[in-house]
Write a protein that holds these residues in place. Structure first.
Motif, PDB file in Angstrom:
ATOM      1  N   TYR A 196       0.853  -1.185   0.000  1.00 34.65           N
ATOM      2  CA  TYR A 196       0.000   0.000   0.000  1.00 34.65           C
ATOM      3  C   TYR A 196       0.885   1.231   0.000  1.00 34.65           C
ATOM      4  O   TYR A 196       1.771   1.351   0.851  1.00 34.65           O
ATOM      5  CB  TYR A 196      -0.878  -0.020   1.257  1.00 34.65           C
ATOM      6  CG  TYR A 196      -2.248   0.569   1.064  1.00 34.65           C
ATOM      7  CD1 TYR A 196      -3.345  -0.257   0.897  1.00 34.65           C
ATOM      8  CD2 TYR A 196      -2.457   1.938   1.063  1.00 34.65           C
ATOM      9  CE1 TYR A 196      -4.618   0.268   0.737  1.00 34.65           C
ATOM     10  CE2 TYR A 196      -3.723   2.471   0.901  1.00 34.65           C
ATOM     11  CZ  TYR A 196      -4.791   1.634   0.730  1.00 34.65           C
ATOM     12  OH  TYR A 196      -6.051   2.153   0.563  1.00 34.65           O
ATOM     13  N   PRO A 197       0.689   2.168  -0.910  1.00 26.42           N
ATOM     14  CA  PRO A 197       1.522   3.375  -0.922  1.00 26.42           C
ATOM     15  C   PRO A 197       1.389   4.145   0.393  1.00 26.42           C
ATOM     16  O   PRO A 197       0.276   4.354   0.899  1.00 26.42           O
ATOM     17  CB  PRO A 197       0.968   4.192  -2.089  1.00 26.42           C
ATOM     18  CG  PRO A 197       0.251   3.204  -2.943  1.00 26.42           C
ATOM     19  CD  PRO A 197      -0.269   2.154  -2.004  1.00 26.42           C
ATOM     20  N   GLY A 198       2.517   4.569   0.940  1.00 30.08           N
ATOM     21  CA  GLY A 198       2.531   5.259   2.228  1.00 30.08           C
ATOM     22  C   GLY A 198       1.651   6.493   2.281  1.00 30.08           C
ATOM     23  O   GLY A 198       0.890   6.685   3.235  1.00 30.08           O
ATOM     24  N   LEU A 199       1.725   7.342   1.264  1.00 24.36           N
ATOM     25  CA  LEU A 199       0.912   8.555   1.251  1.00 24.36           C
ATOM     26  C   LEU A 199      -0.570   8.205   1.225  1.00 24.36           C
ATOM     27  O   LEU A 199      -1.375   8.816   1.940  1.00 24.36           O
ATOM     28  CB  LEU A 199       1.268   9.432   0.050  1.00 24.36           C
ATOM     29  CG  LEU A 199       0.432  10.704  -0.115  1.00 24.36           C
ATOM     30  CD1 LEU A 199       0.567  11.618   1.098  1.00 24.36           C
ATOM     31  CD2 LEU A 199       0.828  11.433  -1.394  1.00 24.36           C
ATOM     32  N   ALA A 200      -0.944   7.217   0.431  1.00 27.38           N
ATOM     33  CA  ALA A 200      -2.352   6.806   0.352  1.00 27.38           C
ATOM     34  C   ALA A 200      -2.829   6.283   1.704  1.00 27.38           C
ATOM     35  O   ALA A 200      -3.955   6.556   2.127  1.00 27.38           O
ATOM     36  CB  ALA A 200      -2.536   5.740  -0.725  1.00 27.38           C
ATOM     37  N   ARG A 201      -1.970   5.551   2.399  1.00 30.15           N
ATOM     38  CA  ARG A 201      -2.322   5.037   3.731  1.00 30.15           C
ATOM     39  C   ARG A 201      -2.550   6.198   4.704  1.00 30.15           C
ATOM     40  O   ARG A 201      -3.547   6.237   5.419  1.00 30.15           O
ATOM     41  CB  ARG A 201      -1.220   4.118   4.252  1.00 30.15           C
ATOM     42  CG  ARG A 201      -1.516   3.509   5.602  1.00 30.15           C
ATOM     43  CD  ARG A 201      -0.380   2.649   6.113  1.00 30.15           C
ATOM     44  NE  ARG A 201       0.023   1.606   5.184  1.00 30.15           N
ATOM     45  CZ  ARG A 201      -0.599   0.434   5.053  1.00 30.15           C
ATOM     46  NH1 ARG A 201      -1.636   0.148   5.795  1.00 30.15           N
ATOM     47  NH2 ARG A 201      -0.180  -0.444   4.175  1.00 30.15           N
TER      48      ARG A 201
END
Length: 75
Positions: A3-8
């Protein structure tokens, strides 16, 4: 798939439909988002995930694959 960090951090989630061709040598080609998740970052990440996952098992002929990818945060 990570999961992309920014999206999380932003709480972004979504489901997209991705399509690509697995060539006879196992490489991925013509990767495209058929239906967007609505979050460009997730769409880009899905495309990059397919490209990084190559090479795939070699099919007897080039094969087009189309499937949904879901980014969903668990509580």
């Amino acid at each position: 798939m990570r999961y992309p960090g920014l999206a999380r951090r932003m709480g972004w989630s979504g489901t997209l439909l991705i399509e690509f061709v697995v060539q006879k040598d196992g490489s991925a080609d013509m990767v495209r988002i058929v239906s967007s998740s609505g979050v460009p970052l997730l769409d880009r990440d899905a495309r990059e995930t397919v490209l990084k996952s190559a090479p795939f098992p070699k099919p007897p002929v080039s094969a087009t694959l189309r499937f949904p990818m879901e980014y969903k945060l668990e509580n």
